[in-house]
Enzyme design. Structure first.
Site, short mmCIF file in Angstrom:
data_model
loop_
_atom_site.label_atom_id
_atom_site.label_comp_id
_atom_site.label_asym_id
_atom_site.label_seq_id
_atom_site.Cartn_x
_atom_site.Cartn_y
_atom_site.Cartn_z
CB SER A 1 -0.84 -0.02 1.28
OG SER A 1 -1.44 1.22 1.49
CE1 TYR B 1 -4.02 -2.08 5.18
CE2 TYR B 1 -3.29 0.15 4.68
CZ TYR B 1 -3.76 -1.09 4.26
OH TYR B 1 -3.97 -1.33 2.92
CE LYS C 1 -1.52 -3.85 3.37
NZ LYS C 1 -1.69 -4.99 2.45
N1 LIG Z 1 -8.71 -0.72 -1.18
C1 LIG Z 1 -7.68 0.10 -1.06
O1 LIG Z 1 -7.82 1.32 -1.13
C2 LIG Z 1 -6.30 -0.44 -0.83
C3 LIG Z 1 -5.23 0.45 -0.92
C4 LIG Z 1 -3.94 -0.04 -0.72
C5 LIG Z 1 -3.74 -1.38 -0.46
N2 LIG Z 1 -4.82 -2.23 -0.37
C6 LIG Z 1 -4.53 -3.62 -0.07
O2 LIG Z 1 -5.10 -4.43 -1.08
C7 LIG Z 1 -5.53 -5.69 -0.55
C8 LIG Z 1 -6.99 -5.90 -0.89
O3 LIG Z 1 -7.73 -4.81 -0.35
P1 LIG Z 1 -9.28 -4.66 -0.62
O4 LIG Z 1 -9.58 -3.22 -0.49
O5 LIG Z 1 -9.67 -5.40 -1.82
O6 LIG Z 1 -9.86 -5.41 0.68
P2 LIG Z 1 -11.29 -6.10 0.86
O7 LIG Z 1 -11.55 -6.12 2.32
O8 LIG Z 1 -12.28 -5.48 -0.03
O9 LIG Z 1 -11.03 -7.59 0.33
C9 LIG Z 1 -10.12 -8.42 1.00
C10 LIG Z 1 -10.46 -9.85 0.70
O10 LIG Z 1 -9.57 -10.66 1.47
C11 LIG Z 1 -10.33 -11.67 2.13
N3 LIG Z 1 -9.66 -12.08 3.35
C12 LIG Z 1 -9.55 -11.37 4.50
N4 LIG Z 1 -8.89 -12.10 5.42
C13 LIG Z 1 -8.59 -13.29 4.84
C14 LIG Z 1 -7.92 -14.45 5.29
N5 LIG Z 1 -7.46 -14.54 6.55
N6 LIG Z 1 -7.77 -15.48 4.44
C15 LIG Z 1 -8.26 -15.40 3.17
N7 LIG Z 1 -8.90 -14.33 2.70
C16 LIG Z 1 -9.07 -13.28 3.52
C17 LIG Z 1 -11.68 -11.03 2.38
O11 LIG Z 1 -12.70 -11.99 2.61
C18 LIG Z 1 -11.88 -10.24 1.10
O12 LIG Z 1 -12.46 -11.03 0.11
C19 LIG Z 1 -5.25 -5.61 0.95
O13 LIG Z 1 -4.02 -6.22 1.22
C20 LIG Z 1 -5.19 -4.13 1.20
O14 LIG Z 1 -4.40 -3.83 2.33
C21 LIG Z 1 -6.08 -1.78 -0.55
#
Ligand SMILES: NC(=O)c1ccc[n+]([C@@H]2O[C@H](COP(=O)([O-])OP(=O)(O)OC[C@H]3O[C@@H](n4cnc5c(N)ncnc54)[C@H](O)[C@@H]3O)[C@@H](O)[C@H]2O)c1
Length: 334
Positions: free
Chosen positions: A204, A217, A221
């Site tokens: 991130s 968080y 990261k």
């Molecule tokens: N959305 C953003 O703005 C953003 C920005 C930077 C980084 N990220 C990173 O991208 C990744 C995805 O983010 P997102 O926004 O899609 O999150 P989200 O919460 O929408 O989706 C995450 C998915 O991971 C699954 N999950 C959670 N814990 C789990 C586990 N223990 N085992 C298996 N699956 C599991 C959830 O069920 C979900 O389907 C994350 O690592 C997040 O930190 C997101």
């Protein structure tokens, strides 16, 4: 008993290492000379490498064909993971969707199959080491050896107060960090044996810029970034860097889980932050895989090295820059 307690050197009485031998002035001068000589050799040998890097900036990178490869996406049922899974299927990859959300994992798999690829859903908590080892066996049986591993599953901050709860902190470390170590351990040996593989991690912007309101968080990261840098070096030291590649992804804000994004929109300094649609991230990640890009910021408005510069600015200048960019909104909301 935990592994920590069984570490032999911790159960034995503490012993100091041998004292560092005193050096004569001549020995010290020799060491300085040897270091300077090494630096000179480095400067000389690095010239063609700098040139190669410079030229690469102006040349379209060659792209590898990943059609028919097996990809595994953790957290692939929803959000960014789902967009990555779709982009991989569009490229002709067979995809294992691994998630704790079985219902949406199945729905995602159904939509992937429309691209005429094989896809399977696996209900697995990827922070559980034994479950990940079993996953490795199951996926190999169903879809063959994994060529592309995408470590995406993560817990985003969903409340400020939870940032301080020990159970939440432990869970975040497990899902955001340890899961990537477990999956990498599970799948890397086969990649090395077959001299073919790509490991991706979704870090991130918070892996470079640590907001005070999301300490846990940001910690996870940063840890993921460190793990990926070490993994890349490990592959280089093993002579595998040309066969098994790594990509670390640093996304800005993307429109995924409502609870997390609403919080982000209301957060200090972020109310004017642009929020992007996940499909763009999926496409960028796949392009980065195909061109063996080591690190990518999404959207690609910044290069990772620019984030490193920000990270190392004098603190008052960094705070001023953050305040200016956020138009004076920066305050601690807790
Ligand atoms: N959305 C953003 O703005 C953003 C920005 C930077 C980084 N990220 C990173 O991208 C990744 C995805 O983010 P997102 O926004 O899609 O999150 P989200 O919460 O929408 O989706 C995450 C998915 O991971 C699954 N999950 C959670 N814990 C789990 C586990 N223990 N085992 C298996 N699956 C599991 C959830 O069920 C979900 O389907 C994350 O690592 C997040 O930190 C997101």
């Amino acid at each position: 008993m935990t592994a920590w307690n069984t570490d032999r050197h911790l159960t034995q009485p503490y012993e100091w290492a041998e004292p560092v031998p005193l050096k004569t002035s001549l020995q010290r001068a020799r060491e300085v000379f040897a270091t300077l000589l090494n630096l000179l050799v480095f400067a000389f040998e690095s010239v063609p490498l700098w040139w190669e890097t410079l030229v690469a900036q102006f040349v379209t990178p060659s792209s590898k064909n990943i059609s028919g490869q097996t990809a595994l996406v953790t957290g692939g049922a929803n959000g960014l993971g789902q967009s990555i899974a779709i982009a991989l299927a569009k490229e002709g990859c067979n995809v294992a969707v691994v998630d704790v959300d079985e219902t949406n994992a199945r729905k995602t798999v159904a939509s992937l199959r429309r691209y005429n690829v094989s896809a399977e859903a696996y209900k697995v908590d990827v922070s559980d080491y034994e479950a990940v080892r079993q996953l490795g066996r199951d996926v190999e049986r169903d879809l063959g050896p994994v060529d592309i591993l995408v470590n995406n599953a993560g817990i985003l901050p969903t409340s400020f107060s939870q940032d301080a709860l020990p159970s939440h902190i432990e869970r975040s470390m497990g899902v955001n960090v340890l899961s990537s170590v477990w999956t990498t351990q599970t799948f890397i040996d086969s990649m090395i044996r077959r001299r073919k593989g790509h490991i991706v991690a979704i870090s991130s912007i918070a892996g470079y810029i640590a907001p005070g309101w999301a300490k846990t968080y940001a910690t996870t990261k940063f840890a993921l970034r460190g793990f990926m840098d070490a993994l890349e070096d490990d592959l280089y030291l093993r002579g595998q860097a040309n066969h098994v590649h790594t990509t670390t992804v640093f996304p800005f804000a993307f429109n995924t889980r409502k609870q997390a994004i609403s919080l982000l929109k209301a957060s200090s300094g972020l109310t004017r932050l642009p929020i992007y649609e996940p499909a763009m991230l999926g496409e960028t990640v796949v392009r980065a895989i195909k061109t063996n890009q080591r690190k990518v910021v999404v959207p690609e408005v910044l290069k990772p090295y620019q984030l490193s510069i920000y990270e190392n600015l004098p603190i008052k200048i960094r705070q001023l820059l953050t305040r200016t960019m956020a138009q004076g909104e920066v305050k601690l909301v807790d």
